[in-house]
Motif scaffolding. Structure first.
Motif, PDB file in Angstrom:
ATOM      1  N   VAL A  58       0.839  -1.204   0.000  1.00  0.00           N
ATOM      2  CA  VAL A  58       0.000   0.000   0.000  1.00  0.00           C
ATOM      3  C   VAL A  58       0.868   1.245   0.000  1.00  0.00           C
ATOM      4  CG1 VAL A  58      -1.624   1.323   1.397  1.00  0.00           C
ATOM      5  CG2 VAL A  58      -1.968  -1.128   1.063  1.00  0.00           C
ATOM      6  N   HIS A  59       1.973   1.194   0.757  1.00  0.00           N
ATOM      7  CA  HIS A  59       2.886   2.336   0.797  1.00  0.00           C
ATOM      8  C   HIS A  59       3.501   2.584  -0.591  1.00  0.00           C
ATOM      9  CE1 HIS A  59       5.713   5.231   2.365  1.00  0.00           C
ATOM     10  NE2 HIS A  59       6.727   4.505   1.838  1.00  0.00           N
ATOM     11  N   ALA A  60       3.906   1.442  -1.239  1.00  0.00           N
ATOM     12  CA  ALA A  60       4.478   1.584  -2.588  1.00  0.00           C
ATOM     13  C   ALA A  60       3.455   2.180  -3.558  1.00  0.00           C
ATOM     14  CB  ALA A  60       4.974   0.222  -3.079  1.00  0.00           C
ATOM     15  N   ILE A  61       2.195   1.734  -3.421  1.00  0.00           N
ATOM     16  CA  ILE A  61       1.138   2.270  -4.286  1.00  0.00           C
ATOM     17  C   ILE A  61       0.943   3.753  -4.007  1.00  0.00           C
ATOM     18  CG2 ILE A  61      -1.335   2.172  -4.773  1.00  0.00           C
ATOM     19  CD1 ILE A  61      -1.150  -0.869  -4.273  1.00  0.00           C
ATOM     20  N   GLN A  62       0.968   4.124  -2.708  1.00  0.00           N
ATOM     21  CA  GLN A  62       0.828   5.535  -2.365  1.00  0.00           C
ATOM     22  C   GLN A  62       1.950   6.371  -2.971  1.00  0.00           C
ATOM     23  OE1 GLN A  62       0.638   5.534   1.904  1.00  0.00           O
ATOM     24  NE2 GLN A  62      -1.598   5.172   1.988  1.00  0.00           N
ATOM     25  N   VAL A  63       3.177   5.773  -3.025  1.00  0.00           N
ATOM     26  CA  VAL A  63       4.302   6.495  -3.626  1.00  0.00           C
ATOM     27  C   VAL A  63       4.081   6.703  -5.122  1.00  0.00           C
ATOM     28  CG1 VAL A  63       6.775   6.365  -4.119  1.00  0.00           C
ATOM     29  CG2 VAL A  63       5.917   5.721  -1.865  1.00  0.00           C
ATOM     30  N   GLN A  64       3.474   5.686  -5.794  1.00  0.00           N
ATOM     31  CA  GLN A  64       3.265   5.769  -7.246  1.00  0.00           C
ATOM     32  C   GLN A  64       2.059   6.609  -7.629  1.00  0.00           C
ATOM     33  OE1 GLN A  64       3.106   1.802  -8.743  1.00  0.00           O
ATOM     34  NE2 GLN A  64       5.251   1.335  -8.245  1.00  0.00           N
ATOM     35  N   ILE A  65       1.192   6.890  -6.683  1.00  0.00           N
ATOM     36  CA  ILE A  65      -0.025   7.635  -7.017  1.00  0.00           C
ATOM     37  C   ILE A  65       0.284   8.992  -7.654  1.00  0.00           C
ATOM     38  CG2 ILE A  65      -1.960   8.866  -5.963  1.00  0.00           C
ATOM     39  CD1 ILE A  65      -2.395   6.416  -4.183  1.00  0.00           C
ATOM     40  N   PRO A  66       1.255   9.797  -7.136  1.00  0.00           N
ATOM     41  CA  PRO A  66       1.556  11.080  -7.806  1.00  0.00           C
ATOM     42  C   PRO A  66       2.000  10.900  -9.259  1.00  0.00           C
ATOM     43  CG  PRO A  66       2.488  11.045  -5.596  1.00  0.00           C
ATOM     44  CD  PRO A  66       2.001   9.667  -5.863  1.00  0.00           C
ATOM     45  N   LEU A  67       2.832   9.866  -9.493  1.00  0.00           N
ATOM     46  CA  LEU A  67       3.264   9.618 -10.874  1.00  0.00           C
ATOM     47  C   LEU A  67       2.080   9.267 -11.760  1.00  0.00           C
ATOM     48  CD1 LEU A  67       6.481   7.512 -10.132  1.00  0.00           C
ATOM     49  CD2 LEU A  67       6.334   9.958 -10.650  1.00  0.00           C
ATOM     50  N   ILE A  68       1.190   8.422 -11.203  1.00  0.00           N
ATOM     51  CA  ILE A  68      -0.006   8.040 -11.975  1.00  0.00           C
ATOM     52  C   ILE A  68      -0.862   9.263 -12.265  1.00  0.00           C
ATOM     53  CG2 ILE A  68      -2.124   6.693 -11.906  1.00  0.00           C
ATOM     54  CD1 ILE A  68      -0.565   4.626 -10.220  1.00  0.00           C
ATOM     55  N   LEU A  69      -0.999  10.133 -11.258  1.00  0.00           N
ATOM     56  CA  LEU A  69      -1.787  11.354 -11.449  1.00  0.00           C
ATOM     57  C   LEU A  69      -1.159  12.250 -12.528  1.00  0.00           C
ATOM     58  CD1 LEU A  69      -2.729  12.177  -7.747  1.00  0.00           C
ATOM     59  CD2 LEU A  69      -4.215  11.213  -9.522  1.00  0.00           C
ATOM     60  N   GLU A  70       0.203  12.329 -12.521  1.00  0.00           N
ATOM     61  CA  GLU A  70       0.875  13.116 -13.565  1.00  0.00           C
ATOM     62  C   GLU A  70       0.616  12.536 -14.954  1.00  0.00           C
ATOM     63  OE1 GLU A  70       4.958  13.365 -12.612  1.00  0.00           O
ATOM     64  OE2 GLU A  70       4.680  14.611 -10.816  1.00  0.00           O
ATOM     65  N   GLU A  71       0.717  11.206 -15.061  1.00  0.00           N
ATOM     66  CA  GLU A  71       0.449  10.574 -16.360  1.00  0.00           C
ATOM     67  C   GLU A  71      -0.988  10.820 -16.798  1.00  0.00           C
ATOM     68  OE1 GLU A  71       1.475   6.505 -16.247  1.00  0.00           O
ATOM     69  OE2 GLU A  71       3.625   6.838 -15.976  1.00  0.00           O
ATOM     70  N   ILE A  72      -1.910  10.751 -15.824  1.00  0.00           N
ATOM     71  CA  ILE A  72      -3.322  11.014 -16.164  1.00  0.00           C
ATOM     72  C   ILE A  72      -3.488  12.448 -16.656  1.00  0.00           C
ATOM     73  CG2 ILE A  72      -5.626  11.266 -15.172  1.00  0.00           C
ATOM     74  CD1 ILE A  72      -4.952   8.879 -13.355  1.00  0.00           C
ATOM     75  N   ALA A  73      -2.767  13.384 -15.998  1.00  0.00           N
ATOM     76  CA  ALA A  73      -2.840  14.782 -16.431  1.00  0.00           C
ATOM     77  C   ALA A  73      -2.296  14.942 -17.848  1.00  0.00           C
ATOM     78  CB  ALA A  73      -2.063  15.659 -15.451  1.00  0.00           C
ATOM     79  N   LEU A  74      -1.158  14.247 -18.132  1.00  0.00           N
ATOM     80  CA  LEU A  74      -0.601  14.308 -19.493  1.00  0.00           C
ATOM     81  C   LEU A  74      -1.576  13.736 -20.514  1.00  0.00           C
ATOM     82  CD1 LEU A  74       3.094  13.235 -18.773  1.00  0.00           C
ATOM     83  CD2 LEU A  74       2.256  15.529 -19.316  1.00  0.00           C
ATOM     84  N   ILE A  75      -2.201  12.617 -20.166  1.00  0.00           N
ATOM     85  CA  ILE A  75      -3.175  12.003 -21.075  1.00  0.00           C
ATOM     86  C   ILE A  75      -4.359  12.945 -21.293  1.00  0.00           C
ATOM     87  CG2 ILE A  75      -4.816  10.107 -21.317  1.00  0.00           C
ATOM     88  CD1 ILE A  75      -2.755   8.363 -19.822  1.00  0.00           C
ATOM     89  N   ARG A  76      -4.822  13.580 -20.213  1.00  0.00           N
ATOM     90  CA  ARG A  76      -5.927  14.536 -20.358  1.00  0.00           C
ATOM     91  C   ARG A  76      -5.528  15.702 -21.255  1.00  0.00           C
ATOM     92  NH1 ARG A  76      -8.471  15.253 -14.261  1.00  0.00           N
ATOM     93  NH2 ARG A  76      -9.599  13.242 -14.192  1.00  0.00           N
ATOM     94  N   ALA A  77      -4.260  16.143 -21.134  1.00  0.00           N
ATOM     95  CA  ALA A  77      -3.804  17.244 -21.986  1.00  0.00           C
ATOM     96  C   ALA A  77      -3.754  16.838 -23.456  1.00  0.00           C
ATOM     97  CB  ALA A  77      -2.422  17.712 -21.523  1.00  0.00           C
ATOM     98  N   GLN A  78      -3.504  15.549 -23.719  1.00  0.00           N
ATOM     99  CA  GLN A  78      -3.428  15.085 -25.108  1.00  0.00           C
ATOM    100  C   GLN A  78      -4.792  14.770 -25.702  1.00  0.00           C
ATOM    101  OE1 GLN A  78      -0.792  11.757 -25.077  1.00  0.00           O
ATOM    102  NE2 GLN A  78       1.040  12.975 -24.602  1.00  0.00           N
ATOM    103  N   ILE A  79      -5.804  14.664 -24.869  1.00  0.00           N
ATOM    104  CA  ILE A  79      -7.127  14.294 -25.380  1.00  0.00           C
ATOM    105  C   ILE A  79      -7.704  15.346 -26.322  1.00  0.00           C
ATOM    106  CG2 ILE A  79      -9.532  13.984 -24.674  1.00  0.00           C
ATOM    107  CD1 ILE A  79      -8.492  12.355 -22.305  1.00  0.00           C
ATOM    108  N   PRO A  80      -7.645  16.679 -26.021  1.00  0.00           N
ATOM    109  CA  PRO A  80      -8.232  17.670 -26.954  1.00  0.00           C
ATOM    110  C   PRO A  80      -7.647  17.614 -28.366  1.00  0.00           C
ATOM    111  CG  PRO A  80      -7.863  18.652 -24.810  1.00  0.00           C
ATOM    112  CD  PRO A  80      -7.230  17.315 -24.760  1.00  0.00           C
ATOM    113  N   PRO A  81      -6.274  17.580 -28.522  1.00  0.00           N
ATOM    114  CA  PRO A  81      -5.763  17.454 -29.903  1.00  0.00           C
ATOM    115  C   PRO A  81      -6.258  16.196 -30.604  1.00  0.00           C
ATOM    116  CG  PRO A  81      -4.003  18.090 -28.401  1.00  0.00           C
ATOM    117  CD  PRO A  81      -5.178  17.754 -27.558  1.00  0.00           C
ATOM    118  N   ILE A  82      -6.347  15.119 -29.822  1.00  0.00           N
ATOM    119  CA  ILE A  82      -6.845  13.873 -30.421  1.00  0.00           C
ATOM    120  C   ILE A  82      -8.293  14.040 -30.863  1.00  0.00           C
ATOM    121  CG2 ILE A  82      -7.386  11.459 -29.951  1.00  0.00           C
ATOM    122  CD1 ILE A  82      -4.944  11.418 -28.090  1.00  0.00           C
TER     123      ILE A  82
END
Length: 310
Positions: A58-82
């Motif tokens: 759970v701790h490892a998952i908590q550590v990865q959550i910010p990275l996952i959130l950043e990737e989600i933000a990047l994906i959201r940013a790419q959605i409009p051009p797509i």
């Protein structure tokens, strides 16, 4: 008063009895708990051992959550051009969808054309053995042909010598032919066939005289052969016998490749003598040799005589 005491005594006795039973039950349950306590302790220990990896995960998952959130933000940013690219892609898909029927129709036509092609190919395949046999037969004849060519090649020098000799004699024969032609023309004039002053000479009764006049006036003498002249004369005789405006008679000499037309352009029925105008053309291999208008008039003896040429 005595009855109240007895009642209280009964109640107290009942309560003590109930308390005794409860103590006995508690003792039994406590005994069972004490008996099961070691097993529960072991299970708690095992459970605690399993909880630690889960906590770490759970701790490892908590550590990865910010990275996952950043990737989600990047994906959201790419959605409009797509999403902007989606309409053109849909248009292309629609165009392709509209072309599908024509492609299917063409494919159907090609599919229908395949069986005849296969049949024709099979027919050609069946003819191949015969063709190969013919080729073999031709190859077998090649040595004989080569031998004949060699034999003919040996005679070529003699033939060339004969040609050179004939070529050397041609000028003399041409001079003789010119003298003979001049004598014939003079003899024709003396025989009363008549001569018309102007470009054309002779009458239709004498095609050679007619044609000699034409070749000197409309066509170059080097461009027409004697057979060409004869063909033109026959066409003239045929067209004047029809005597109808617009009537055309073709002439042709396959040997020389020359051809042309003789056409009646106009007829002067009321004139004295009656006359008509002929249009005469000559071609060789689609190249015009010459063209001219000739006027012919009917004589008193019923023959047609040339009067003039334009």
């Amino acid at each position: 008063m005595a009855s109240l005491k007895s009642s209280a005594t009964y109640v107290l006795a009942a309560a003590l009895f109930a308390l005794a039973i409860a103590l006995v039950y508690f003792s039994v349950v406590l005994t069972r708990v004490l008996i099961a306590l070691p097993q529960l302790t072991d299970e708690i220990q095992v459970t605690a051992e399993k909880i630690d990896p889960i906590v770490d995960e759970v701790h490892a998952i908590q550590v990865q959550i910010p990275l996952i959130l950043e990737e989600i933000a990047l994906i959201r940013a790419q959605i409009p051009p797509i999403l902007e690219q989606v309409p053109p892609i849909l248009e292309e898909v629609e165009k392709i969808r509209l072309t599908i029927p024509s492609v299917l129709s063409e494919s159907e036509q090609i599919r229908l054309a395949i069986p005849p092609i296969l049949e024709e190919t099979a027919a050609y395949r069946q003819e191949i053995p015969e063709i190969l046999q013919r080729v073999d037969a031709i190859e077998a004849q090649v040595p004989f042909i080569v031998a004949e060519v060699e034999a003919v090649r040996g005679t070529i020098p003699g033939i060339i010598e004969q040609v050179e000799a004939i070529r050397a004699e041609i000028p003399q024969h041409l001079d003789q032919a010119e003298r003979i032609s001049l004598n014939i023309e003079q003899a024709g004039q003396k025989a009363g066939e008549g001569a018309v002053t102007g470009v054309f000479t002779g009458i239709i009764k004498a095609p050679m005289n007619i044609v000699s006049g034409i070749s000197g006036s409309i066509f170059s003498s080097s461009e027409l052969t004697v057979k060409d002249h004869k063909a033109i004369g026959k066409a003239m005789e045929a067209v004047v016998s029809i005597a109808k405006i617009g009537e055309t008679v073709d002439w042709q000499n396959k040997e020389s490749g020359a051809k042309g037309k003789v056409k009646i352009v106009s007829i002067e029925e009321g004139s004295d003598p009656p006359c008509m105008t002929l249009n005469i053309t000559a071609y060789r291999r689609y190249k015009k040799i010459g063209e001219g208008l000739a006027t012919v008039c009917r004589g008193t003896d019923g023959t047609w005589e040339f009067i003039s040429v334009e």
